[in-house]
Design a protein around this motif. Structure first.
Motif, PDB file in Angstrom:
ATOM      1  N   LYS A 112       0.963  -1.272   0.408  1.00 26.88           N
ATOM      2  CA  LYS A 112       0.180  -0.373  -0.360  1.00 26.88           C
ATOM      3  C   LYS A 112       1.094   1.179   0.265  1.00 26.88           C
ATOM      4  O   LYS A 112       1.868   1.174  -0.080  1.00 26.88           O
ATOM      5  CB  LYS A 112      -0.866  -0.105   0.880  1.00 26.88           C
ATOM      6  CG  LYS A 112      -1.956  -1.208   0.993  1.00 26.88           C
ATOM      7  CD  LYS A 112      -2.437  -1.685   2.683  1.00 26.88           C
ATOM      8  CE  LYS A 112      -3.747  -2.198   2.229  1.00 26.88           C
ATOM      9  NZ  LYS A 112      -4.554  -2.005   3.835  1.00 26.88           N
ATOM     10  N   ARG A 113       0.678   2.400  -0.622  1.00 29.61           N
ATOM     11  CA  ARG A 113       1.192   3.149  -0.175  1.00 29.61           C
ATOM     12  C   ARG A 113       0.626   4.678   0.246  1.00 29.61           C
ATOM     13  O   ARG A 113      -0.562   4.435   0.522  1.00 29.61           O
ATOM     14  CB  ARG A 113       1.213   4.405  -2.050  1.00 29.61           C
ATOM     15  CG  ARG A 113       1.985   3.158  -2.835  1.00 29.61           C
ATOM     16  CD  ARG A 113       3.140   2.414  -2.913  1.00 29.61           C
ATOM     17  NE  ARG A 113       4.257   3.820  -2.693  1.00 29.61           N
ATOM     18  CZ  ARG A 113       4.656   3.564  -3.261  1.00 29.61           C
ATOM     19  NH1 ARG A 113       5.095   2.794  -4.609  1.00 29.61           N
ATOM     20  NH2 ARG A 113       6.173   4.400  -3.403  1.00 29.61           N
ATOM     21  N   PRO A 114       1.030   5.521   0.780  1.00 29.53           N
ATOM     22  CA  PRO A 114       0.828   6.772   1.098  1.00 29.53           C
ATOM     23  C   PRO A 114      -0.524   6.949   0.817  1.00 29.53           C
ATOM     24  O   PRO A 114       0.117   7.258  -0.074  1.00 29.53           O
ATOM     25  CB  PRO A 114       1.741   7.651   1.906  1.00 29.53           C
ATOM     26  CG  PRO A 114       3.395   6.434   1.942  1.00 29.53           C
ATOM     27  CD  PRO A 114       2.644   5.603   0.603  1.00 29.53           C
ATOM     28  N   LYS A 115      -1.478   7.653   1.537  1.00 25.67           N
ATOM     29  CA  LYS A 115      -2.675   9.251   0.502  1.00 25.67           C
ATOM     30  C   LYS A 115      -2.370  10.771   0.706  1.00 25.67           C
ATOM     31  O   LYS A 115      -1.314  11.127   1.663  1.00 25.67           O
ATOM     32  CB  LYS A 115      -3.091   8.761   1.157  1.00 25.67           C
ATOM     33  CG  LYS A 115      -4.105   7.267   0.833  1.00 25.67           C
ATOM     34  CD  LYS A 115      -5.999   6.434   0.850  1.00 25.67           C
ATOM     35  CE  LYS A 115      -6.304   5.216   1.142  1.00 25.67           C
ATOM     36  NZ  LYS A 115      -7.572   5.158   1.595  1.00 25.67           N
ATOM     37  N   ASP A 140      -4.942   0.708  10.349  1.00 28.25           N
ATOM     38  CA  ASP A 140      -4.343   1.893   9.221  1.00 28.25           C
ATOM     39  C   ASP A 140      -4.376   3.288   9.293  1.00 28.25           C
ATOM     40  O   ASP A 140      -5.614   3.349   8.959  1.00 28.25           O
ATOM     41  CB  ASP A 140      -4.783   1.176   7.819  1.00 28.25           C
ATOM     42  CG  ASP A 140      -3.926   1.078   6.546  1.00 28.25           C
ATOM     43  OD1 ASP A 140      -3.435   2.498   6.363  1.00 28.25           O
ATOM     44  OD2 ASP A 140      -4.282   0.599   5.605  1.00 28.25           O
ATOM     45  N   SER A 148      -3.148   6.615   7.369  1.00 31.54           N
ATOM     46  CA  SER A 148      -1.856   7.631   6.075  1.00 31.54           C
ATOM     47  C   SER A 148      -2.395   8.806   6.298  1.00 31.54           C
ATOM     48  O   SER A 148      -3.140   9.338   6.351  1.00 31.54           O
ATOM     49  CB  SER A 148      -2.665   6.837   4.923  1.00 31.54           C
ATOM     50  OG  SER A 148      -1.811   7.482   3.865  1.00 31.54           O
ATOM     51  N   SER A 149      -1.228   9.489   6.452  1.00 34.18           N
ATOM     52  CA  SER A 149      -1.280  11.153   6.495  1.00 34.18           C
ATOM     53  C   SER A 149      -0.064  11.698   5.709  1.00 34.18           C
ATOM     54  O   SER A 149       1.044  10.921   5.601  1.00 34.18           O
ATOM     55  CB  SER A 149      -1.290  12.163   8.266  1.00 34.18           C
ATOM     56  OG  SER A 149      -1.158  12.802   8.708  1.00 34.18           O
ATOM     57  N   ARG A 169       4.955  11.959   2.139  1.00 30.19           N
ATOM     58  CA  ARG A 169       3.593  11.407   2.739  1.00 30.19           C
ATOM     59  C   ARG A 169       3.530   9.986   3.336  1.00 30.19           C
ATOM     60  O   ARG A 169       4.558   9.435   3.360  1.00 30.19           O
ATOM     61  CB  ARG A 169       2.260  11.508   2.533  1.00 30.19           C
ATOM     62  CG  ARG A 169       2.882  10.871   0.847  1.00 30.19           C
ATOM     63  CD  ARG A 169       2.112  11.119   0.127  1.00 30.19           C
ATOM     64  NE  ARG A 169       2.446  10.863  -1.411  1.00 30.19           N
ATOM     65  CZ  ARG A 169       3.140  11.154  -2.561  1.00 30.19           C
ATOM     66  NH1 ARG A 169       3.784  12.430  -1.820  1.00 30.19           N
ATOM     67  NH2 ARG A 169       3.222  10.467  -2.978  1.00 30.19           N
ATOM     68  N   ARG A 191       2.509   6.638   5.654  1.00 32.93           N
ATOM     69  CA  ARG A 191       1.184   5.557   6.206  1.00 32.93           C
ATOM     70  C   ARG A 191       2.358   4.815   7.259  1.00 32.93           C
ATOM     71  O   ARG A 191       3.199   3.606   7.456  1.00 32.93           O
ATOM     72  CB  ARG A 191       1.689   4.726   4.682  1.00 32.93           C
ATOM     73  CG  ARG A 191      -0.023   3.739   5.357  1.00 32.93           C
ATOM     74  CD  ARG A 191      -0.900   3.822   3.782  1.00 32.93           C
ATOM     75  NE  ARG A 191      -2.146   2.643   3.634  1.00 32.93           N
ATOM     76  CZ  ARG A 191      -3.109   2.585   3.123  1.00 32.93           C
ATOM     77  NH1 ARG A 191      -2.933   2.802   1.534  1.00 32.93           N
ATOM     78  NH2 ARG A 191      -4.022   2.139   3.280  1.00 32.93           N
TER      79      ARG A 191
END
Length: 292
Positions: A192-195, A217, A219-220, A229, A231
């Protein structure tokens, strides 16, 4: 205009055509309608230009499956490193998306690969599994396209899926882009990638054999523009089994940071930690039980 006669000049007792006169008469013989049609075409040329459909460029980010609700992705990169559709990919490839993992509770690599067509999962004992594609053991495992050296089926068997967006299973030899090994296939775990916007979710489940599981989970963005960013993903699971006295406790924590160095360059740093603790596992023989 029809020409019924032609003028010939005489030179040396022989008749030769007057080239200038022939050219003029040939030009005059063009139908007037054709000239008018050509002029009309030139006058309306702007309206007769065909408009082509817009060309949409795709990148590897278009393959992200999280939040789409789909069991498929438009492109995959494991075969050639290029974002090609399954039709354009020169080898057979299956993709298990985040939606499919959540819907069927595919929480580890063994349960996930059991759902992939053409992959035979051999569960030898409680904590030892083998994966076979096209008659060969799978020895090529990757994370984000980077090979994991010295990885074995025992290490991959209970790899937790909480940290991954999708898993691409490429069938057949992939020697140019993967580690050396059997020509069976390549399993690529894509994280998963940071948002760019803040998001957080948690899940709590209780299933058969008193199996409890907690997922977190977060993300920031780490700066105002979102160019940096991060996660954080964590999971804890503990439960028993249909086998007497066997149980498994699992802890997993992963963090990943993306930093945009330019419009076309992103630096990614990530680390994943997982610890499995089995109770009364089997390994080559039936577990012994001492009684007094």
């Amino acid at each position: 205009m029809a020409v019924s006669s032609m003028y010939f000049g005489q030179s040396g007792g022989k008749f030769t055509p007057n080239i200038l006169l022939v050219s003029i008469l040939g030009a005059l013989a063009v139908p007037a309608g054709a000239v008018a049609q050509t002029a009309a075409t030139s006058a309306s040329g702007a309206s007769s230009v065909a408009t082509l459909q817009a060309i949409k460029a795709v990148t590897a980010d278009d393959a992200t499956s999280e939040g789409t609700g789909l069991y498929s992705v438009p492109v995959a990169t494991s075969a050639t490193r290029l974002p090609l559709s399954p039709r354009e990919t020169p080898q057979t490839i299956n993709v298990v998306t985040r939606t499919q993992m959540d819907d069927f509770r595919l929480n580890n690599a063994t349960s996930l690969l059991s759902a992939v067509p053409g992959v035979f999962v051999q569960q030898v004992e409680t904590d030892r599994n083998y994966y076979i594609i096209r008659g060969y053991d799978v020895t090529n495992f990757q994370i984000d396209g980077v090979g994991m050296p010295f990885s074995t089926e025992e290490q991959i068997g209970d790899l937790d899926m909480a940290f991954y967006d999708r898993v691409e299973v490429l069938k057949g030899a992939n020697g140019l882009l993967s580690n050396t090994g059997n020509p069976s296939g390549t399993v690529n775990f894509i994280r998963k990638r940071p948002k760019r916007e803040f998001s957080a979710n948690a899940g709590l489940s209780y299933s058969s054999f008193a199996t409890r599981r907690l997922d977190v989970d977060i993300s920031s963005p780490l700066n105002s523009s979102g160019s940096v960013r991060g996660r954080l993903v964590g999971a804890y699971q503990k439960g028993n089994s249909h086998l007497d006295r066997y149980g498994l406790e699992k802890r997993m924590l992963g963090v990943i940071v993306d930093a945009d160095l330019s419009d076309r360059t992103t630096l990614t740093l990530g680390h994943t930690y997982q610890r499995n603790k089995s109770k009364s596992p089997m390994w080559g023989f039936v577990a012994l039980l001492y009684r007094r």
